[in-house]
Scaffold this active site. Structure first.
Site, PDB file in Angstrom:
ATOM      1  N   GLY A  31       0.815  -1.216   0.000  1.00 59.44           N
ATOM      2  CA  GLY A  31       0.000   0.000   0.000  1.00 59.44           C
ATOM      3  C   GLY A  31       0.840   1.253   0.000  1.00 59.44           C
ATOM      4  CG  HIS A  37       3.266   0.793  -5.544  1.00 57.35           C
ATOM      5  ND1 HIS A  37       3.401   1.841  -4.665  1.00 57.35           N
ATOM      6  CD2 HIS A  37       3.834  -0.277  -4.935  1.00 57.35           C
ATOM      7  CE1 HIS A  37       4.011   1.427  -3.576  1.00 57.35           C
ATOM      8  NE2 HIS A  37       4.292   0.152  -3.707  1.00 57.35           N
ATOM      9  CD  GLU A 149      15.468  -3.791 -12.699  1.00 54.11           C
ATOM     10  OE1 GLU A 149      15.996  -2.675 -12.911  1.00 54.11           O
ATOM     11  OE2 GLU A 149      15.603  -4.767 -13.466  1.00 54.11           O
TER      12      GLU A 149
END
Ligand code: PAF
Length: 280
Positions: A31, A37, A149
């Protein structure tokens, strides 16, 4: 977008998706979502019929209880962002539903990958990460799962988990997303004071400078250079390591065709930030 809270609800959904031969992309998150994201999500929605995102602040991967307590939780905002990004389902489980027998990690051996860098400074962290990711993989059975990454060591460990357990999921690495001044996007950035937010750009600056410095200097000299550069800032360097991209073993000399990365963990006051960069 479907909202799921119970593992049984996920199970039912997955059975349905599998029976209609839909490919499933999975993006695990804790979250406090940001554009980093969303870049994982976008890749998943473009490569799969169905994208499921989990939001779960996994207690077993925190070795510092204060860090767990302070981890930002922005569920409503996150759900709105995911809906806009075209996510099909979001899974928001409780800790009790995923850890019915108590919040314990399994112990894993990742051929030493777990003992480097983050592993040295965050005892038990990767056991916690692998425990929860393994639970998610069993439940969700994704065709592809997306990992950023920025947490490069985590990515390598998940690749190793999949290899060791012969899992059928494809792990898709996604490049680090940076703010316009270079700071790697992270949920922790929202806790930085304006001064520390500004200071934190030094991490990217120093990594970039180290990359240039290494072209004409040894590994050892480059490590000293980074330490000196950090000493000029208000950040506290926890480690800087130059390691092989596959084994994550620190290197002292560069071999031909070897892919290497620089890895940094540093504190901006009490907020721990990590970053890494390919050095060749
Ligand atoms: O990278 C993260 O956010 C977490 O470590 C993960 C993969 C969601 C597991 O809790």
């Amino acid at each position: 977008m479907i909202l799921l809270r119970k593992p049984e609800e996920v199970q039912n959904l997955i059975t349905e998706l599998k029976s209609s031969h839909k490919s499933i992309g999975f993006v695990p998150t804790m979250g406090a979502l940001h554009s980093g994201h969303i870049s994982l999500v976008n890749q998943s929605t473009s490569e799969n019929d169905f994208t499921l995102v989990s939001i779960f602040v996994n207690p077993t991967q925190f070795n510092n209880p204060e860090d767990l307590k302070k981890y930002p939780r922005t569920e409503k905002q996150d759900a709105a962002l995911l809906e806009t990004a075209g996510v099909d389902a979001v899974f928001l489980p409780s800790a009790e539903s995923l850890y019915p027998n108590g919040e314990d990690s399994e112990h894993f051996d990742f051929n030493g990958l777990e003992n480097q860098m983050e592993g040295k400074f965050r005892s038990g962290h990767f056991d916690g990460v692998a425990t929860i990711v393994q639970k998610f993989f069993k439940l969700i059975q994704p065709d592809k799962a997306y990992f950023g990454e920025k947490d490069f060591q985590q990515l390598r460990i998940i690749q190793e988990l999949v290899k060791q357990h012969n899992l059928s999921v494809e792990i898709v690495p996604v490049e680090i997303k940076r703010e316009s001044d270079g700071l790697a996007m992270s949920s922790r950035n929202m806790r930085l004071s304006p001064e520390m937010r500004n200071e934190s750009t030094e991490i990217y600056r120093i990594l970039t400078a180290a990359k240039s410095f290494l072209k004409f200097n040894s590994i050892q000299k480059t490590k000293e250079f980074v330490k000196k550069e950090f000493a000029k800032t208000n950040l506290k360097l926890e480690y800087f390591e130059i390691a092989d991209e596959t084994s994550l073993l620190p290197i002292s000399e560069l071999k031909e065709n070897q892919k290497i990365r620089g890895f940094i963990a540093a504190f901006a006051e009490d907020i721990r930030l990590i970053d890494n960069m390919s050095l060749n």
